[in-house]
Design a protein around this motif. Structure first.
Motif, PDB file in Angstrom:
ATOM      1  N   LEU A 137     -32.766  31.824  30.209  1.00 18.94           N
ATOM      2  CA  LEU A 137     -31.832  32.585  31.021  1.00 18.94           C
ATOM      3  C   LEU A 137     -30.492  31.879  31.136  1.00 18.94           C
ATOM      4  O   LEU A 137     -30.417  30.644  31.118  1.00 18.94           O
ATOM      5  CB  LEU A 137     -32.409  32.784  32.426  1.00 18.94           C
ATOM      6  CG  LEU A 137     -33.673  33.637  32.537  1.00 18.94           C
ATOM      7  CD1 LEU A 137     -34.233  33.552  33.948  1.00 18.94           C
ATOM      8  CD2 LEU A 137     -33.380  35.089  32.160  1.00 18.94           C
ATOM      9  N   LYS A 186     -27.781  33.896  35.868  1.00 23.49           N
ATOM     10  CA  LYS A 186     -28.935  34.769  36.031  1.00 23.49           C
ATOM     11  C   LYS A 186     -30.104  34.011  36.644  1.00 23.49           C
ATOM     12  O   LYS A 186     -30.907  34.589  37.389  1.00 23.49           O
ATOM     13  CB  LYS A 186     -29.339  35.374  34.688  1.00 23.49           C
ATOM     14  CG  LYS A 186     -30.514  36.334  34.780  1.00 23.49           C
ATOM     15  CD  LYS A 186     -30.241  37.477  35.745  1.00 23.49           C
ATOM     16  CE  LYS A 186     -31.450  38.393  35.894  1.00 23.49           C
ATOM     17  NZ  LYS A 186     -31.210  39.483  36.871  1.00 23.49           N
ATOM     18  N   ASP A 206     -29.649  34.155  40.324  1.00 25.27           N
ATOM     19  CA  ASP A 206     -29.870  35.533  40.775  1.00 25.27           C
ATOM     20  C   ASP A 206     -31.362  35.845  40.829  1.00 25.27           C
ATOM     21  O   ASP A 206     -31.853  36.462  41.784  1.00 25.27           O
ATOM     22  CB  ASP A 206     -29.183  36.526  39.843  1.00 25.27           C
ATOM     23  CG  ASP A 206     -27.674  36.504  39.961  1.00 25.27           C
ATOM     24  OD1 ASP A 206     -27.164  35.971  40.967  1.00 25.27           O
ATOM     25  OD2 ASP A 206     -27.002  37.003  39.041  1.00 25.27           O
ATOM     26  N   PRO A 242     -35.595  41.706  31.262  1.00 22.33           N
ATOM     27  CA  PRO A 242     -34.203  41.474  31.660  1.00 22.33           C
ATOM     28  C   PRO A 242     -33.236  41.999  30.601  1.00 22.33           C
ATOM     29  O   PRO A 242     -33.602  42.202  29.438  1.00 22.33           O
ATOM     30  CB  PRO A 242     -34.132  39.939  31.752  1.00 22.33           C
ATOM     31  CG  PRO A 242     -35.539  39.485  31.922  1.00 22.33           C
ATOM     32  CD  PRO A 242     -36.368  40.468  31.150  1.00 22.33           C
ATOM     33  N   ASP A 291     -28.594  38.662  30.075  1.00 26.59           N
ATOM     34  CA  ASP A 291     -29.165  37.677  30.999  1.00 26.59           C
ATOM     35  C   ASP A 291     -29.606  36.407  30.276  1.00 26.59           C
ATOM     36  O   ASP A 291     -29.853  35.386  30.912  1.00 26.59           O
ATOM     37  CB  ASP A 291     -30.379  38.260  31.732  1.00 26.59           C
ATOM     38  CG  ASP A 291     -29.989  39.386  32.680  1.00 26.59           C
ATOM     39  OD1 ASP A 291     -28.826  39.418  33.101  1.00 26.59           O
ATOM     40  OD2 ASP A 291     -30.863  40.216  32.991  1.00 26.59           O
TER      41      ASP A 291
END
Length: 337
Positions: free
Chosen positions: A250, A254, A257, A322, A326
């Motif tokens: 990632l 991200k 998040d 995702p 991302d």
């Protein structure tokens, strides 16, 4: 070093202590770890001094031998400026560079029991996870750990992460790890060999030091460092899972998040939102902690962010793919530094 009892040993124990059948097992014990000291040996600059700090960053960000996309960089030091790490001018250029390289940077919010203030105008700040310390708790039943810095901005019920502020928290006390003050070891090796005849106090034998561990990392004005170590280990596990599940890691932004969106913050507890208030010693010098109700009920929130839940993260991670944006496209190493 199994005989060292300093903070670095405690941090590394939380991250990656070996699964060897005794003592402590780290939260990400299969990760590769590298320690870049910000404190010199004899004749070298001390904690957080600019030259020694720069050397550590240069080594960590070396394009050949250092970190790369998907790696995690935990900054567990106290800047010479006295500022929180994200506000420390000597650290900021290196933090921005690390994020631009695909490295997730995890920093403690600090332990001055103070508001961290406004986030700096720093490129890449979305990939920097600022971690405050909470009381040991399950799910949403947590408050601010007594020493931890905080934010008066609501990073718990906000619609999105607020870069540069404490958006995530983890336990700031009761953390079992290697080193520390070795209080658990002291209890198990108190015998005649360990008794100092002059002082009447017990000391650790060489055998005892090899088993050195503690259950109160975070109690000595380093709660947010203990918490940041836990979050760094969680990030490493998430990145490892991402690489195995999706074949890619990632992006740093991200990553934060994902942890924040998967975390818990729960309903109001006894009339105040989770993450407000804190605890402190009932009496100076003891280890008994009590709720500071005056602070808990204060009008101004002292927010430490959300408490991540790894099981919930993995469920969400596997239930929906995702977006391509991302992920970091250049592959990764598998390490924490």
């Amino acid at each position: 070093d199994p005989v060292a009892t300093a903070r670095g040993t405690a941090v590394l124990g939380v991250l990656a202590a070996a699964d060897n059948g005794f003592g402590v097992t780290g939260l990400s014990h299969e990760a590769t770890t590298t320690f870049y000291p910000t404190r010199g040996t004899e004749g070298s600059p001390g904690i957080g001094t600019t030259s020694r700090l720069e050397d550590a960053f240069v080594s960590a960000l070396d394009p050949v031998l250092g970190l790369g996309p998907g790696d995690v960089m935990l900054l567990a030091y106290t800047p010479a400026s006295g500022q929180t790490i994200v506000n420390d001018l000597a650290s900021q250029p290196f933090i921005s560079l690390a994020v631009s390289m695909g490295i997730t940077v995890v920093v403690p919010a600090g332990d001055q029991q103070a508001d961290v203030g406004e986030p700096p105008a720093l490129p890449g700040l979305e990939g920097v996870i600022v971690v405050a310390a909470s009381t040991p708790a399950k799910d949403d039943q947590y408050l601010r750990w007594w020493s931890s810095n905080y934010t008066t901005t609501d990073t718990v019920t906000a619609g999105a992460v607020t870069p540069g502020l404490p958006n995530l928290c983890a336990w700031g006390g009761g953390v079992v790890t290697t080193g520390g003050n070795a209080n658990l070891t002291t209890l198990t090796v108190q015998d005649a060999i360990d008794l100092d005849a002059e002082t009447g106090e017990y000391s650790l034998t060489s055998i005892g030091k090899e088993w050195s561990f503690t259950n109160d990392f975070g109690a000595n004005l380093d709660g947010s460092i203990a918490a940041a170590a836990q979050i760094a280990a969680v990030v490493a596990n998430v990145q490892g899972f991402s690489k195995e599940w999706y074949g890619a890691v990632l992006n740093p932004g991200k990553t934060q998040d994902f942890l924040w969106e998967s975390a818990t913050y729960g309903p109001e507890i006894a009339g105040y939102p989770a993450g407000r208030g804190g605890i402190g010693p009932a009496n100076a010098g003891d280890n008994i902690y009590t709720w500071d109700l005056d602070e808990v009920n204060a009008a101004e929130p002292r927010c430490v962010g959300r408490l991540p839940q790894l099981g919930r993260m993995l469920q969400q991670f596997t239930s929906a793919l995702p977006d391509e944006d991302d992920f970091w496209e250049f592959g990764c190493h598998e390490s924490i530094r």
